[in-house]
Design a protein around this motif. Structure first.
Motif, mmCIF file in Angstrom:
data_model
loop_
_atom_site.group_PDB
_atom_site.id
_atom_site.type_symbol
_atom_site.label_atom_id
_atom_site.label_comp_id
_atom_site.label_asym_id
_atom_site.label_seq_id
_atom_site.Cartn_x
_atom_site.Cartn_y
_atom_site.Cartn_z
ATOM 1 N N ALA A 38 0.834 -1.197 0.000
ATOM 2 C CA ALA A 38 0.000 0.000 0.000
ATOM 3 C C ALA A 38 0.870 1.249 0.000
ATOM 4 O O ALA A 38 1.933 1.293 0.637
ATOM 5 C CB ALA A 38 -0.917 0.015 1.216
ATOM 6 N N THR A 39 0.443 2.274 -0.725
ATOM 7 C CA THR A 39 1.124 3.571 -0.743
ATOM 8 C C THR A 39 0.100 4.650 -0.412
ATOM 9 O O THR A 39 -1.101 4.476 -0.609
ATOM 10 C CB THR A 39 1.749 3.863 -2.116
ATOM 11 N N LYS A 40 0.600 5.790 0.089
ATOM 12 C CA LYS A 40 -0.287 6.900 0.421
ATOM 13 C C LYS A 40 0.442 8.207 0.212
ATOM 14 O O LYS A 40 1.616 8.355 0.599
ATOM 15 C CB LYS A 40 -0.781 6.797 1.865
ATOM 16 N N SER A 41 -0.273 9.174 -0.389
ATOM 17 C CA SER A 41 0.302 10.503 -0.592
ATOM 18 C C SER A 41 0.118 11.349 0.660
ATOM 19 O O SER A 41 -0.585 10.960 1.601
ATOM 20 C CB SER A 41 -0.394 11.193 -1.768
ATOM 21 N N ASP A 42 0.755 12.518 0.677
ATOM 22 C CA ASP A 42 0.479 13.488 1.722
ATOM 23 C C ASP A 42 -0.909 14.077 1.495
ATOM 24 O O ASP A 42 -1.460 14.020 0.392
ATOM 25 C CB ASP A 42 1.516 14.611 1.681
ATOM 26 N N VAL A 101 -4.369 6.979 -2.420
ATOM 27 C CA VAL A 101 -3.906 5.694 -1.907
ATOM 28 C C VAL A 101 -3.612 4.786 -3.081
ATOM 29 O O VAL A 101 -4.410 4.695 -4.028
ATOM 30 C CB VAL A 101 -4.963 5.053 -0.986
ATOM 31 N N GLY A 102 -2.457 4.096 -3.030
ATOM 32 C CA GLY A 102 -2.082 3.194 -4.119
ATOM 33 C C GLY A 102 -2.025 1.752 -3.671
ATOM 34 O O GLY A 102 -1.842 1.454 -2.490
ATOM 35 N N ARG A 103 -2.210 0.834 -4.647
ATOM 36 C CA ARG A 103 -2.093 -0.607 -4.384
ATOM 37 C C ARG A 103 -1.183 -1.195 -5.447
ATOM 38 O O ARG A 103 -1.494 -1.144 -6.640
ATOM 39 C CB ARG A 103 -3.461 -1.278 -4.400
ATOM 40 N N ILE A 104 -0.030 -1.722 -5.009
ATOM 41 C CA ILE A 104 0.924 -2.352 -5.913
ATOM 42 C C ILE A 104 0.835 -3.859 -5.698
ATOM 43 O O ILE A 104 1.065 -4.356 -4.593
ATOM 44 C CB ILE A 104 2.365 -1.857 -5.656
ATOM 45 N N THR A 111 -8.359 7.847 -5.138
ATOM 46 C CA THR A 111 -8.349 9.193 -4.566
ATOM 47 C C THR A 111 -9.577 9.373 -3.684
ATOM 48 O O THR A 111 -10.698 9.100 -4.105
ATOM 49 C CB THR A 111 -8.336 10.263 -5.667
ATOM 50 N N THR A 112 -9.357 9.853 -2.465
ATOM 51 C CA THR A 112 -10.450 10.067 -1.517
ATOM 52 C C THR A 112 -10.473 11.526 -1.098
ATOM 53 O O THR A 112 -9.433 12.097 -0.726
ATOM 54 C CB THR A 112 -10.276 9.181 -0.277
ATOM 55 N N ARG A 113 -11.658 12.111 -1.146
ATOM 56 C CA ARG A 113 -11.843 13.504 -0.704
ATOM 57 C C ARG A 113 -12.680 13.515 0.565
ATOM 58 O O ARG A 113 -13.816 13.019 0.577
ATOM 59 C CB ARG A 113 -12.544 14.317 -1.794
ATOM 60 N N TYR A 114 -12.122 14.039 1.663
ATOM 61 C CA TYR A 114 -12.843 14.155 2.938
ATOM 62 C C TYR A 114 -13.306 15.597 3.143
ATOM 63 O O TYR A 114 -12.542 16.545 2.917
ATOM 64 C CB TYR A 114 -11.946 13.755 4.106
ATOM 65 N N ASP A 115 -14.574 15.732 3.545
ATOM 66 C CA ASP A 115 -15.060 17.058 3.926
ATOM 67 C C ASP A 115 -14.532 17.405 5.316
ATOM 68 O O ASP A 115 -14.162 16.522 6.098
ATOM 69 C CB ASP A 115 -16.588 17.079 3.959
ATOM 70 N N ALA A 116 -14.522 18.684 5.622
ATOM 71 C CA ALA A 116 -14.150 19.106 6.972
ATOM 72 C C ALA A 116 -15.309 18.797 7.922
ATOM 73 O O ALA A 116 -16.474 18.991 7.578
ATOM 74 C CB ALA A 116 -13.837 20.589 6.995
#
Length: 575
Positions: A509-513, A543-546, A560-565
């Motif tokens: 698993a990978t994850k961006s900032d 988030v990535g899956r290799i 790609t996940t978008r979270y609301d405040a």
């Protein structure tokens, strides 16, 4: 015997008789002829200045009139008619034309000129003596204007052919005869107008018939030779030692009576539809039996395999040949051959794909004693032991169904429209997130999931899945080489989901900032149902899956996940 040469017997003329004078009868005859010619010519001259008596032009009597009188009569009585609309009729309808706009008019001088004048033609002279008859008016025609007016009128005068139809829908014959169309002939119509107008206000156009694609004779032939036989009674199908009947209404949807380009009809079957109809009837009559796949059950992690059972199916080719032949013939029985059918999931496949190792496992944690923990535990009990065959799809909602109090669920916290709330079954999104991560690291196909609307710190960023009945789902497909046994176990503080099967991938698993960060707002709510809420910033994360097999990367995926405040909510309701 008298001698003819004996001159004594000859008779000599007497020279004392008078000599004949010149002949006079030719001169008498010539005189008579001359007198007749003079009389004929005089009569012709005298009669040529007048219209033969009894002559009418488009219903106007001008017989016996001189040229001027005839013109006056036509101008007075005929020309007003030319101002009235000309009605053109056809088998399709009728149209009115303004004669002037259509380039039509009566040439009075030409009309009269054809009826008067010096002539030695005995037929014409006889008409003067015996009387004339009805004569058409001579028209002055602007051909281009007439053609343009007629083209505009085609919408009322022309008609496309109407195709007939033949069908056996509902098991009865439905026949509609075709209707020929009509196409107005411009030149022929102009000739008809010149002949009959303005004597007749209404003139039938000259037209060509336009035949339909399929003539009535062809439709009637197919009706009599095929359709009548097809719906004459049921067809009996014999197969696998059983028999069943197909009524005409049953097989009618598979009968195709479409015409070819040349207008001929060859009845044929919609093979796919016919086979579907026969298979359905055969299954109902138990002439066709579905194969039963092997069944794998578990006691704990110990599998048990129930052997598969072969089925019986009717041969499609035999259906197409035998049943169709019976539909179109007097012999109404069709014998259809069968074949043995094995299920895809046979006993051997079941045994060969039994779980052999841990494929993936994931654990999430919670505080003990919360009502949501009861829901997590109840849902885990239902899911524990679920076995997903190779190629089969797992649906969390499908396994659990609606969460109700009758099933042991209680009211607990959920997120609704970005705010905290309560609902029966609340809290099992944590189990859904745990299942999602086990699926993520197993390398199975992720079909449907939905992150929470705002981020909850107990879950991995971007790798979490809420769930709700009946709209929010957690679905995945087993794309591994063996079956997957889903084990869901709970403790007072955690839930763990483990997949047992045949490991196929090593998953990283990978994850961006975080990026596109949004700060929460402060909200004061005095509503009775308000629940206090701590602020959480909104953000986007990738988030990535290799996925690797044998050390080689076989697939890379990014989500790609978008979270609301989550707003900082203070409740002021004091009851």
């Amino acid at each position: 015997m008298t001698d003819l040469l004996d001159h004594v017997s000859w008779e000599e003329p007497s020279w004392e008789e008078d000599v004949p004078g010149p002949r006079r009868w030719p001169y008498v005859l010539l005189g008579v002829l001359a007198a007749a010619v003079l009389a004929y010519g005089g009569a012709a001259w005298w009669l040529g200045d007048r219209v033969p008596r009894g002559t009418t032009v488009s219903g106007v009597d001008i017989g016996g009139r001189d040229e001027a009188g005839a013109r006056a009569a036509l101008e007075r009585e005929l020309l007003p008619r030319t101002e009235q609309p000309l009605v053109l009729t056809s088998s399709a309808g009728e149209a009115e034309l303004d004669p002037a706009a259509a380039g039509l008019g009566v040439d009075v001088p030409a009309t009269v000129a054809d009826l008067v004048g010096f002539t030695l033609d005995p037929v014409v002279l006889w008409h003067h003596v015996a009387g004339g008859g009805e004569e058409p008016a001579v028209l002055a025609v602007d051909v281009a204007a007439f053609e343009a007016a007629l083209e505009e009128a085609r919408g009322s005068l022309d008609a496309e052919p109407v195709e007939g139809s033949l069908g056996v829908g509902g098991g009865t014959i439905a026949y509609t005869a075709p209707v020929r169309g009509t196409d107005t002939d411009v030149a022929g119509t102009l000739a008809a107008v010149e002949r009959w107008w303005p004597a007749q206000r209404s003139v039938e156009v000259a037209a060509d018939e336009v035949p339909p694609t399929v003539p009535a004779a062809e439709l009637e032939r197919v009706r009599d030779e095929f359709a009548t036989v097809a719906v004459s009674g049921p067809v009996t199908v014999e197969a696998n030692g059983r028999s069943f009947e197909l009524a005409p209404a049953d097989f009618a949807p598979a009968v195709v009576l479409e015409p070819a380009e040349d207008g001929t009809i060859t009845p044929r079957a919609d093979d796919e539809r016919l086979r579907e109809i026969v298979h359905e009837a055969a299954a109902e009559a138990e002439a066709e039996v579905e194969p039963q796949p092997a069944v794998v059950t578990f006691r704990g992690r110990t599998p048990s395999v129930k052997a598969h059972v072969n089925g019986v199916a009717l041969e499609d080719e035999s259906i197409s040949a035998a049943v169709w032949q019976a539909i179109g013939s007097e012999e109404r029985t069709a014998t259809v051959t069968t074949r043995e059918v094995r299920p895809d999931f046979t006993t051997r496949v079941a045994r060969d794909t039994l779980p052999t190792e841990v494929v993936s496992s994931f654990t999430t944690y919670y505080q003990a004693g919360q009502s949501r923990v009861d829901n997590i535990r109840r849902a885990a009990e239902v899911i524990d032991g679920t076995y997903v065959l190779p190629g089969e799809q797992f649906s969390m909602n499908g396994v659990l169904g609606e969460r109700t109090e009758a099933k042991g669920y209680v009211s607990a916290g959920i997120i609704r429209y970005g705010r905290l709330a309560d609902s029966v079954g609340g809290g099992i999104s944590q189990l859904s997130t745990t299942i999602f991560n086990a699926s993520f690291f197993a390398g199975v196909q992720l079909d449907a999931w939905q992150p929470h609307s705002f981020y909850i710190s107990r879950y991995p960023e971007g790798r979490e899945a809420t769930i709700s009945w009946p709209d929010l789902h957690n679905i995945w497909t087993n794309t591994l080489d063996g079956g997957i046994l889903v084990e869901a176990k709970t403790t007072d503080t955690s839930v763990t989901v483990t997949y047992y099967g045949t490991k196929k991938y090593d998953v990283e698993a990978t994850k961006s900032d975080r990026y596109d960060v949004v700060e929460p707002e402060r909200v004061v709510d005095d509503g009775e149902e308000c629940k206090p809420q701590s602020p959480v910033e909104g953000f986007t994360v990738d988030v990535g899956r290799i996925m690797r097999a044998g050390g080689e990367v076989v697939q890379r995926q990014t989500f790609t996940t978008r979270y609301d405040a989550a707003d900082d909510i203070t409740c002021t309701y004091d009851g």
